[in-house]
Write a protein that holds these residues in place. Sequence first.
Motif, PDB file in Angstrom:
ATOM      1  N   SER A   1       0.811  -1.226   0.000  1.00 41.59           N
ATOM      2  CA  SER A   1       0.000   0.000   0.000  1.00 41.59           C
ATOM      3  C   SER A   1       0.841   1.270   0.000  1.00 41.59           C
ATOM      4  CB  SER A   1      -0.972   0.021   1.197  1.00 41.59           C
ATOM      5  OG  SER A   1      -1.695  -1.181   1.307  1.00 41.59           O
ATOM      6  N   ARG A   2       2.127   1.162  -0.303  1.00 38.99           N
ATOM      7  CA  ARG A   2       2.993   2.353  -0.301  1.00 38.99           C
ATOM      8  C   ARG A   2       2.477   3.442  -1.248  1.00 38.99           C
ATOM      9  NH1 ARG A   2       7.795   0.182  -1.448  1.00 38.99           N
ATOM     10  NH2 ARG A   2       8.599   0.158   0.689  1.00 38.99           N
ATOM     11  N   GLY A   3       1.859   3.046  -2.345  1.00 30.53           N
ATOM     12  CA  GLY A   3       1.386   4.035  -3.299  1.00 30.53           C
ATOM     13  C   GLY A   3       0.330   4.973  -2.743  1.00 30.53           C
ATOM     14  N   PHE A   4      -0.287   4.622  -1.613  1.00 35.05           N
ATOM     15  CA  PHE A   4      -1.315   5.458  -1.010  1.00 35.05           C
ATOM     16  C   PHE A   4      -0.749   6.429   0.025  1.00 35.05           C
ATOM     17  CE2 PHE A   4      -3.524   1.629  -2.462  1.00 35.05           C
ATOM     18  CZ  PHE A   4      -4.553   2.196  -3.217  1.00 35.05           C
ATOM     19  N   PHE A   5       0.560   6.390   0.274  1.00 33.70           N
ATOM     20  CA  PHE A   5       1.150   7.328   1.230  1.00 33.70           C
ATOM     21  C   PHE A   5       1.074   8.745   0.658  1.00 33.70           C
ATOM     22  CE2 PHE A   5       2.315   3.809   3.622  1.00 33.70           C
ATOM     23  CZ  PHE A   5       3.065   4.141   4.733  1.00 33.70           C
ATOM     24  N   THR A   6       0.732   9.694   1.528  1.00 37.82           N
ATOM     25  CA  THR A   6       0.666  11.099   1.154  1.00 37.82           C
ATOM     26  C   THR A   6       1.415  11.934   2.187  1.00 37.82           C
ATOM     27  OG1 THR A   6      -1.518  10.765   0.156  1.00 37.82           O
ATOM     28  CG2 THR A   6      -0.854  13.019   0.596  1.00 37.82           C
ATOM     29  N   PRO A   7       2.440  12.697   1.764  1.00 41.20           N
ATOM     30  CA  PRO A   7       3.025  12.787   0.433  1.00 41.20           C
ATOM     31  C   PRO A   7       3.637  11.446  -0.002  1.00 41.20           C
ATOM     32  CG  PRO A   7       3.826  14.549   1.874  1.00 41.20           C
ATOM     33  CD  PRO A   7       3.133  13.567   2.735  1.00 41.20           C
ATOM     34  N   ARG A   8       3.811  11.268  -1.308  1.00 38.32           N
ATOM     35  CA  ARG A   8       4.368  10.045  -1.843  1.00 38.32           C
ATOM     36  C   ARG A   8       5.806   9.854  -1.382  1.00 38.32           C
ATOM     37  NH1 ARG A   8       1.607   8.864  -6.665  1.00 38.32           N
ATOM     38  NH2 ARG A   8       2.955   7.058  -6.997  1.00 38.32           N
ATOM     39  N   VAL A   9       6.223   8.599  -1.300  1.00 42.53           N
ATOM     40  CA  VAL A   9       7.592   8.271  -0.910  1.00 42.53           C
ATOM     41  C   VAL A   9       8.196   7.362  -1.966  1.00 42.53           C
ATOM     42  CG1 VAL A   9       7.099   8.501   1.550  1.00 42.53           C
ATOM     43  CG2 VAL A   9       6.826   6.278   0.453  1.00 42.53           C
ATOM     44  N   ALA A  10       9.513   7.251  -1.950  1.00 44.46           N
ATOM     45  CA  ALA A  10      10.212   6.413  -2.920  1.00 44.46           C
ATOM     46  C   ALA A  10       9.991   4.938  -2.608  1.00 44.46           C
ATOM     47  CB  ALA A  10      11.705   6.739  -2.896  1.00 44.46           C
ATOM     48  N   GLY A  11      10.243   4.103  -3.604  1.00 42.50           N
ATOM     49  CA  GLY A  11      10.095   2.665  -3.438  1.00 42.50           C
ATOM     50  C   GLY A  11       9.006   2.133  -4.351  1.00 42.50           C
ATOM     51  N   ALA A  12       8.856   0.814  -4.388  1.00 41.56           N
ATOM     52  CA  ALA A  12       7.846   0.193  -5.233  1.00 41.56           C
ATOM     53  C   ALA A  12       6.475   0.753  -4.892  1.00 41.56           C
ATOM     54  CB  ALA A  12       7.860  -1.319  -5.048  1.00 41.56           C
ATOM     55  N   GLN A  13       5.772   1.215  -5.894  1.00 41.19           N
ATOM     56  CA  GLN A  13       4.466   1.842  -5.676  1.00 41.19           C
ATOM     57  C   GLN A  13       3.367   0.783  -5.678  1.00 41.19           C
ATOM     58  OE1 GLN A  13       4.236   5.425  -4.960  1.00 41.19           O
ATOM     59  NE2 GLN A  13       6.312   4.683  -4.546  1.00 41.19           N
ATOM     60  N   TRP A  14       3.395  -0.021  -4.624  1.00 38.86           N
ATOM     61  CA  TRP A  14       2.397  -1.069  -4.472  1.00 38.86           C
ATOM     62  C   TRP A  14       1.011  -0.475  -4.235  1.00 38.86           C
ATOM     63  CZ3 TRP A  14       4.197  -5.766  -5.550  1.00 38.86           C
ATOM     64  CH2 TRP A  14       5.496  -6.151  -5.168  1.00 38.86           C
ATOM     65  N   GLY A  15      -0.020  -1.139  -4.780  1.00 40.29           N
ATOM     66  CA  GLY A  15      -1.367  -0.920  -4.295  1.00 40.29           C
ATOM     67  C   GLY A  15      -1.545  -1.742  -3.025  1.00 40.29           C
ATOM     68  N   HIS A  16      -2.731  -2.336  -2.853  1.00 41.31           N
ATOM     69  CA  HIS A  16      -2.957  -3.177  -1.674  1.00 41.31           C
ATOM     70  C   HIS A  16      -2.607  -4.639  -1.933  1.00 41.31           C
ATOM     71  CE1 HIS A  16      -4.744   0.119   0.401  1.00 41.31           C
ATOM     72  NE2 HIS A  16      -5.886   0.132  -0.277  1.00 41.31           N
ATOM     73  N   GLY A  17      -2.083  -4.979  -3.120  1.00 39.54           N
ATOM     74  CA  GLY A  17      -1.929  -6.381  -3.494  1.00 39.54           C
ATOM     75  C   GLY A  17      -0.596  -7.023  -3.218  1.00 39.54           C
ATOM     76  N   ALA A  18       0.271  -6.374  -2.421  1.00 42.60           N
ATOM     77  CA  ALA A  18       1.539  -7.005  -2.044  1.00 42.60           C
ATOM     78  C   ALA A  18       1.343  -7.808  -0.770  1.00 42.60           C
ATOM     79  CB  ALA A  18       2.644  -5.972  -1.873  1.00 42.60           C
ATOM     80  N   MET A  19       0.374  -8.709  -0.828  1.00 47.63           N
ATOM     81  CA  MET A  19       0.071  -9.587   0.295  1.00 47.63           C
ATOM     82  C   MET A  19      -0.635 -10.816  -0.254  1.00 47.63           C
ATOM     83  SD  MET A  19      -3.182  -7.647   2.098  1.00 47.63           S
ATOM     84  CE  MET A  19      -4.712  -7.381   1.181  1.00 47.63           C
ATOM     85  N   GLY A  20      -0.646 -11.870   0.546  1.00 46.53           N
ATOM     86  CA  GLY A  20      -1.344 -13.089   0.172  1.00 46.53           C
ATOM     87  C   GLY A  20      -1.483 -13.978   1.385  1.00 46.53           C
TER      88      GLY A  20
END
Length: 398
Positions: free
Chosen positions: A132-151
């Motif tokens: 979920s890094r892509g939802f951080f505000t302000p944005r931060v560096a790194g892979a811009q995951w949505g919520h799907g980096a889990m299982g």
Amino acid sequence: MAELSRRAALGALGVGAATAPLWAQQIAQLGFDNGARPIASDFPEKGAMIVQRTRAPLLETPWDVFGQHVFTPNDRFYVRWHYPDIPLSVDTAAFRLRIGGAVATPRALSLGELLKLPRVEIAAVNQCSGNSRGFFTPRVAGAQWGHGAMGNARWTGVRLKDVLDLAGVKPGAVAVRLSGLDRPPIDGAPWFAKSLSVDHARDGEVMIAFAMNGAALPMLNGFPIRLVVPGWFSTYWIKALDRIDVLTAPDDNFWMAKAYKIPTAPHASVAPGTKDFDSTPIGAMVPRSFITNLRDGATCKAGQPFSLVGLAMGGAVGVARVDYRIDDGPWSPATLGIDYGRYSFRSWTAITPPLSPGRQTLSVRCTASDGRVQTSDPVWNPSGYQRGTIETITVQAS
């Protein structure tokens, strides 16, 4: 298992490559600015996956998969490697798991010897620290995951404790360092290795898995064996595990001393832009919950009740309850599904009251069995780790 006797290989590019038509025709929208990502289906042993990066491979599970079952299919399970030099094939007959350091008898176990140990199974969520890094505000560096980096999977294997007992942990040992078959790209770069305290490593739950959801691990998910650390972020779940070292001092390698650190502040959150703060290695996961049957911006009929379906996780403990609310109204309880164990996803369902016409905000929160409750407090840190804030979506009732 018969499947462990195979040689597994990936192909000339190491992880496969999406063809131009696929990249052009299938695009995932991840719900945040600049969140368009291609979808590819030609990675070995994988179905359609959102491509964050090809080398080292970062493949995200499409969101619709989470609405299908509590357990994530192996061929849709997300993938995260740090270095491009990942194992492309494994000779299972020659493979050895080496145990050294502060042990009475260093060992080099074949897969056959490993499989003779008592077997255990546990259902557990594997989640990237930066999910979920892509939802951080302000944005931060790194892979811009949505919520799907889990299982979530049923993991089958042997206890790490039993493997350590074969070698005999010496008195004075304080940590267990684990590493795998992936290699640094250049000389002098730090090998990817993570450590657990001796007590944690020997708690009887940390395991060395050779199967997930009843089948051999896919190559991209750590074949032939990987570490499973229930309740903890996946940075500790070493893939293609081949080395265990028992240490007599705290581990000071790069991946423990400098990488994967989070603020010690509540919710691992500091003011955006903060660079200097007390930090600690990331560890146990936090409670999270999601609506899976509706996407942000969905439409529904006004004046009629409708169903909500979702998943929740307690982090390192179980799910005690899930609540939802509409706009700023009261929280209402959802109905929990089957309990597969405290480390697993837990499904939930609810029937809402009729919605008034117009745009509505739907929120969901999890209460963990230790009493922790998700809050709407913003979470920000410069690494984009450990998001656990209440998730919301909007729907248009008409």
